[in-house]
Enzyme design. Structure first.
Site, PDB file in Angstrom:
ATOM      1  N   TYR A  18      11.455  -3.833  -4.425  1.00  0.00           N
ATOM      2  CA  TYR A  18      10.597  -2.819  -5.032  1.00  0.00           C
ATOM      3  C   TYR A  18       9.600  -2.290  -3.999  1.00  0.00           C
ATOM      4  CZ  TYR A  18       7.587  -0.586  -8.513  1.00  0.00           C
ATOM      5  OH  TYR A  18       6.852   0.329  -9.235  1.00  0.00           O
ATOM      6  N   HIS A  22       9.380   1.582  -2.318  1.00  0.00           N
ATOM      7  CA  HIS A  22       8.158   2.385  -2.403  1.00  0.00           C
ATOM      8  C   HIS A  22       7.557   2.656  -1.020  1.00  0.00           C
ATOM      9  CE1 HIS A  22       8.562   1.791  -6.686  1.00  0.00           C
ATOM     10  NE2 HIS A  22       7.676   2.754  -6.832  1.00  0.00           N
ATOM     11  N   TYR A  41      -2.740   7.217  -7.014  1.00  0.00           N
ATOM     12  CA  TYR A  41      -1.734   6.475  -7.777  1.00  0.00           C
ATOM     13  C   TYR A  41      -1.489   5.124  -7.109  1.00  0.00           C
ATOM     14  CZ  TYR A  41       2.855   5.928 -10.167  1.00  0.00           C
ATOM     15  OH  TYR A  41       3.925   5.502 -10.917  1.00  0.00           O
ATOM     16  N   TRP A  76      15.435   9.216  -8.844  1.00  0.00           N
ATOM     17  CA  TRP A  76      14.600   8.045  -8.539  1.00  0.00           C
ATOM     18  C   TRP A  76      14.768   6.971  -9.605  1.00  0.00           C
ATOM     19  CZ3 TRP A  76      12.158   6.008  -4.546  1.00  0.00           C
ATOM     20  CH2 TRP A  76      11.219   5.010  -4.764  1.00  0.00           C
ATOM     21  N   TRP A  77      14.739   7.395 -10.866  1.00  0.00           N
ATOM     22  CA  TRP A  77      14.897   6.423 -11.945  1.00  0.00           C
ATOM     23  C   TRP A  77      16.223   5.688 -11.830  1.00  0.00           C
ATOM     24  CZ3 TRP A  77      13.256  10.070 -16.504  1.00  0.00           C
ATOM     25  CH2 TRP A  77      11.863  10.182 -16.531  1.00  0.00           C
TER      26      TRP A  77
END
Length: 104
Positions: A18, A22, A41, A76-77
């Site tokens: 993960y 990112h 964010y 992306w999802w």
């Protein structure tokens, strides 16, 4: 600016992957988020529960509803769906969090 907070669930043993994905965030995804007004964010990880906690600032939170319409968001999802809980449309299972304290 309004703050929006939410939680998602990362699969066991996937925190490094993960983080890697990112760290290599696609520029077109960053541009999309900024185009709807997303600022400041951050995503945090709880090692005990594998929960991810996201917090962002945005002038108009309703603009977040535009994101699923964009191909880069859908891509992306799909890319992230193998390492976290996802809905049938590949969007992450996300639970909104209510602010209960703020110290300016």
């Amino acid at each position: 600016m309004k703050k929006v907070a939410f939680k998602m669930q990362l699969h066991q043993g996937q925190v490094q992957e993960y983080q890697k994905r990112h760290d290599e965030l696609w520029p077109e995804l960053a541009d999309l988020l900024k185009s709807v007004g997303v600022e400041d964010y951050s995503i945090f990880f709880d090692e005990d529960t594998h929960a991810l906690f996201g917090v962002l600032k945005i002038e108009d939170p309703s603009r977040l509803e535009e994101l699923p319409q964009h191909a880069v968001m859908q891509k992306w999802w799909k890319y992230m769906g193998d390492i976290m809980d996802a809905n049938p449309d590949n969007s992450p299972v996300s639970v909104s969090l209510k602010e209960v304290f703020y110290l300016p």
